[in-house]
Design a protein around this motif. Structure first.
Motif, PDB file in Angstrom:
ATOM      1  N   PRO A   1       0.827  -1.214   0.000  1.00 55.01           N
ATOM      2  CA  PRO A   1       0.000   0.000   0.000  1.00 55.01           C
ATOM      3  C   PRO A   1       0.855   1.255   0.000  1.00 55.01           C
ATOM      4  O   PRO A   1       1.908   1.300   0.626  1.00 55.01           O
ATOM      5  CB  PRO A   1      -0.809  -0.124   1.306  1.00 55.01           C
ATOM      6  N   PRO A   2       0.437   2.269  -0.727  1.00 57.72           N
ATOM      7  CA  PRO A   2       1.247   3.489  -0.786  1.00 57.72           C
ATOM      8  C   PRO A   2       1.457   4.127   0.575  1.00 57.72           C
ATOM      9  O   PRO A   2       2.459   4.811   0.792  1.00 57.72           O
ATOM     10  CB  PRO A   2       0.433   4.397  -1.716  1.00 57.72           C
ATOM     11  N   ALA A   3       0.509   3.866   1.522  1.00 53.81           N
ATOM     12  CA  ALA A   3       0.672   4.496   2.833  1.00 53.81           C
ATOM     13  C   ALA A   3       1.870   3.968   3.584  1.00 53.81           C
ATOM     14  O   ALA A   3       2.404   4.624   4.472  1.00 53.81           O
ATOM     15  CB  ALA A   3      -0.602   4.283   3.661  1.00 53.81           C
ATOM     16  N   LEU A   4       2.281   2.729   3.260  1.00 57.83           N
ATOM     17  CA  LEU A   4       3.418   2.132   3.957  1.00 57.83           C
ATOM     18  C   LEU A   4       4.747   2.518   3.350  1.00 57.83           C
ATOM     19  O   LEU A   4       5.784   2.189   3.903  1.00 57.83           O
ATOM     20  CB  LEU A   4       3.285   0.606   3.947  1.00 57.83           C
ATOM     21  N   GLU A   5       4.735   3.175   2.209  1.00 54.27           N
ATOM     22  CA  GLU A   5       5.983   3.549   1.564  1.00 54.27           C
ATOM     23  C   GLU A   5       6.555   4.790   2.237  1.00 54.27           C
ATOM     24  O   GLU A   5       5.841   5.772   2.474  1.00 54.27           O
ATOM     25  CB  GLU A   5       5.747   3.838   0.080  1.00 54.27           C
ATOM     26  N   PRO A   6       7.834   4.776   2.568  1.00 49.97           N
ATOM     27  CA  PRO A   6       8.432   5.968   3.172  1.00 49.97           C
ATOM     28  C   PRO A   6       8.534   7.084   2.155  1.00 49.97           C
ATOM     29  O   PRO A   6       8.650   6.862   0.961  1.00 49.97           O
ATOM     30  CB  PRO A   6       9.812   5.479   3.616  1.00 49.97           C
ATOM     31  N   ASP A   7       8.484   8.281   2.670  1.00 48.03           N
ATOM     32  CA  ASP A   7       8.565   9.444   1.801  1.00 48.03           C
ATOM     33  C   ASP A   7       9.983   9.612   1.277  1.00 48.03           C
ATOM     34  O   ASP A   7      10.956   9.388   1.987  1.00 48.03           O
ATOM     35  CB  ASP A   7       8.163  10.700   2.583  1.00 48.03           C
ATOM     36  N   GLY A   8      10.075  10.018   0.036  1.00 40.07           N
ATOM     37  CA  GLY A   8      11.379  10.313  -0.559  1.00 40.07           C
ATOM     38  C   GLY A   8      12.113   9.098  -1.063  1.00 40.07           C
ATOM     39  O   GLY A   8      13.260   9.225  -1.502  1.00 40.07           O
ATOM     40  N   LYS A   9      11.534   7.927  -0.999  1.00 37.34           N
ATOM     41  CA  LYS A   9      12.206   6.717  -1.473  1.00 37.34           C
ATOM     42  C   LYS A   9      11.330   6.057  -2.525  1.00 37.34           C
ATOM     43  O   LYS A   9      10.153   5.787  -2.290  1.00 37.34           O
ATOM     44  CB  LYS A   9      12.464   5.735  -0.332  1.00 37.34           C
ATOM     45  N   HIS A  10      11.943   5.826  -3.674  1.00 35.17           N
ATOM     46  CA  HIS A  10      11.230   5.204  -4.779  1.00 35.17           C
ATOM     47  C   HIS A  10      11.702   3.748  -4.910  1.00 35.17           C
ATOM     48  O   HIS A  10      12.840   3.420  -4.652  1.00 35.17           O
ATOM     49  CB  HIS A  10      11.496   5.957  -6.076  1.00 35.17           C
ATOM     50  N   GLY A  11      10.823   2.950  -5.330  1.00 39.50           N
ATOM     51  CA  GLY A  11      11.157   1.546  -5.564  1.00 39.50           C
ATOM     52  C   GLY A  11      10.984   0.657  -4.356  1.00 39.50           C
ATOM     53  O   GLY A  11      11.332  -0.518  -4.415  1.00 39.50           O
ATOM     54  N   THR A  12      10.485   1.179  -3.241  1.00 38.91           N
ATOM     55  CA  THR A  12      10.309   0.331  -2.063  1.00 38.91           C
ATOM     56  C   THR A  12       9.265  -0.758  -2.316  1.00 38.91           C
ATOM     57  O   THR A  12       9.411  -1.894  -1.864  1.00 38.91           O
ATOM     58  CB  THR A  12       9.893   1.184  -0.863  1.00 38.91           C
ATOM     59  N   ARG A  13       8.189  -0.385  -3.031  1.00 35.95           N
ATOM     60  CA  ARG A  13       7.154  -1.370  -3.327  1.00 35.95           C
ATOM     61  C   ARG A  13       7.710  -2.496  -4.191  1.00 35.95           C
ATOM     62  O   ARG A  13       7.405  -3.677  -3.964  1.00 35.95           O
ATOM     63  CB  ARG A  13       5.992  -0.684  -4.033  1.00 35.95           C
ATOM     64  N   ARG A  14       8.565  -2.180  -5.149  1.00 38.02           N
ATOM     65  CA  ARG A  14       9.140  -3.212  -5.998  1.00 38.02           C
ATOM     66  C   ARG A  14      10.066  -4.135  -5.206  1.00 38.02           C
ATOM     67  O   ARG A  14      10.055  -5.356  -5.395  1.00 38.02           O
ATOM     68  CB  ARG A  14       9.902  -2.561  -7.141  1.00 38.02           C
ATOM     69  N   LEU A  15      10.856  -3.569  -4.316  1.00 34.01           N
ATOM     70  CA  LEU A  15      11.734  -4.400  -3.487  1.00 34.01           C
ATOM     71  C   LEU A  15      10.933  -5.315  -2.573  1.00 34.01           C
ATOM     72  O   LEU A  15      11.315  -6.462  -2.334  1.00 34.01           O
ATOM     73  CB  LEU A  15      12.666  -3.509  -2.656  1.00 34.01           C
ATOM     74  N   ALA A  16       9.814  -4.803  -2.057  1.00 36.50           N
ATOM     75  CA  ALA A  16       8.981  -5.646  -1.205  1.00 36.50           C
ATOM     76  C   ALA A  16       8.391  -6.805  -1.985  1.00 36.50           C
ATOM     77  O   ALA A  16       8.315  -7.933  -1.488  1.00 36.50           O
ATOM     78  CB  ALA A  16       7.869  -4.795  -0.576  1.00 36.50           C
ATOM     79  N   ARG A  17       7.971  -6.551  -3.215  1.00 31.66           N
ATOM     80  CA  ARG A  17       7.439  -7.625  -4.038  1.00 31.66           C
ATOM     81  C   ARG A  17       8.524  -8.656  -4.374  1.00 31.66           C
ATOM     82  O   ARG A  17       8.264  -9.860  -4.378  1.00 31.66           O
ATOM     83  CB  ARG A  17       6.852  -7.051  -5.314  1.00 31.66           C
ATOM     84  N   LEU A  18       9.717  -8.180  -4.653  1.00 35.53           N
ATOM     85  CA  LEU A  18      10.816  -9.116  -4.920  1.00 35.53           C
ATOM     86  C   LEU A  18      11.140  -9.963  -3.699  1.00 35.53           C
ATOM     87  O   LEU A  18      11.383 -11.170  -3.802  1.00 35.53           O
ATOM     88  CB  LEU A  18      12.062  -8.331  -5.359  1.00 35.53           C
ATOM     89  N   ARG A  19      11.115  -9.338  -2.523  1.00 35.28           N
ATOM     90  CA  ARG A  19      11.409 -10.074  -1.294  1.00 35.28           C
ATOM     91  C   ARG A  19      10.334 -11.116  -1.023  1.00 35.28           C
ATOM     92  O   ARG A  19      10.644 -12.263  -0.635  1.00 35.28           O
ATOM     93  CB  ARG A  19      11.514  -9.096  -0.126  1.00 35.28           C
ATOM     94  N   ALA A  20       9.101 -10.756  -1.238  1.00 36.34           N
ATOM     95  CA  ALA A  20       8.011 -11.708  -1.013  1.00 36.34           C
ATOM     96  C   ALA A  20       8.060 -12.854  -2.025  1.00 36.34           C
ATOM     97  O   ALA A  20       7.843 -14.022  -1.674  1.00 36.34           O
ATOM     98  CB  ALA A  20       6.662 -10.979  -1.094  1.00 36.34           C
TER      99      ALA A  20
END
Length: 263
Positions: free
Chosen positions: A27-46
């Protein structure tokens, strides 16, 4: 290669890319501000964790690698292809390295400076000096230095001697050719007055060295006597075939020539 190797709970075995595409986004709410690609890294980790769970794609591939040594013909095709590709690459590397070494050796022999042909003193000089003279005369008509020819002659003799000691058939054949060619060169380049002595001395040296090059060689034929595993057994017997006449029915005397006496 198919990604569905074993069914899991009635469904196919998904690959890593399939798991990655099915992983729900963060969810976008869980993404830290100023950092891009966190959602993609989380999907890769999962997807990575799901693939290594029991029944996952990477888990199945690891099980195939572990069972490859006992798989026989049932080894996975991708393991066979990887082993074949690795073996071919190793062969190509070895052939390329051997070619580079041989090329460097030949270039080094060709670049050897011309050396003195020797004074011909001593027992070895009596044999080596005519060889040097013969090779120097022949090198004048060839595009190679006399020192390179002499070094190649010595290298051939050394390698054939070592190979013959280890009972290599090819090395022993080369050793015989080396001895014959050497005797011919000594005979051709030696002074006329001492030609026979120099050639005889070279033959004796070659014969003494043959003790090591032809180690274990014998001219006696080797006969192998193998007893048959199953020996046939003979049981002589005499068979007699006797033909007995058919019994005569009671009351039928028509076929009898002899009748019993009657009172």
């Amino acid at each position: 290669m198919s990604h569905n190797d074993k069914p899991i709970n009635g469904q196919g075995n998904p690959s890593f890319l399939d798991v990655l595409s099915q992983t729900p986004p963060t969810p976008p709410a869980l993404e830290p501000d100023g950092k891009h690609g966190t959602r993609r890294l989380a999907r890769l980790r999962a997807a990575w964790k799901a693939s290594w769970e029991e029944g996952g794609f990477l888990y199945q591939r690891w099980e195939e690698v572990v069972q490859a040594r006992n798989g026989g013909h049932g080894v996975a095709n991708w393991i066979k292809a990887a082993a074949l590709l690795g073996g071919l690459s190793l062969i190509v590397m070895m052939v390329d390295t051997a070619g580079d070494i041989a090329s460097a050796t030949l270039k080094g022999l060709s670049a050897l400076p011309a050396t003195n042909t020797g004074d011909g003193g001593g027992l070895w000089g009596t044999v080596d000096h005519p060889v040097r003279v013969f090779l120097a005369d022949q090198a004048a008509h060839l595009a190679v230095a006399p020192a390179a020819l002499h070094a190649f002659w010595q290298l051939t003799g050394l390698l054939s001697l070592i190979g013959g000691f280890f009972r290599n058939s090819g090395a022993r054949i080369t050793w015989g050719l080396f001895g014959g060619v050497s005797l011919a060169m000594v005979w051709s380049a030696s002074p006329a007055g001492g030609r026979a002595a120099a050639t005889g001395l070279a033959a004796l040296m070659w014969a003494l060295a043959s003790f090591f090059a032809l180690r274990g060689l014998t001219l006696q034929p080797i006969v192998h006597n193998h007893l048959p595993q199953f020996q046939p057994q003979f049981n002589p017997a005499l068979h007699l075939h006797a033909t007995l006449p058919a019994p005569t029915p009671a009351g039928d005397d028509s076929g009898d020539d002899v009748h019993p006496l009657q009172r």
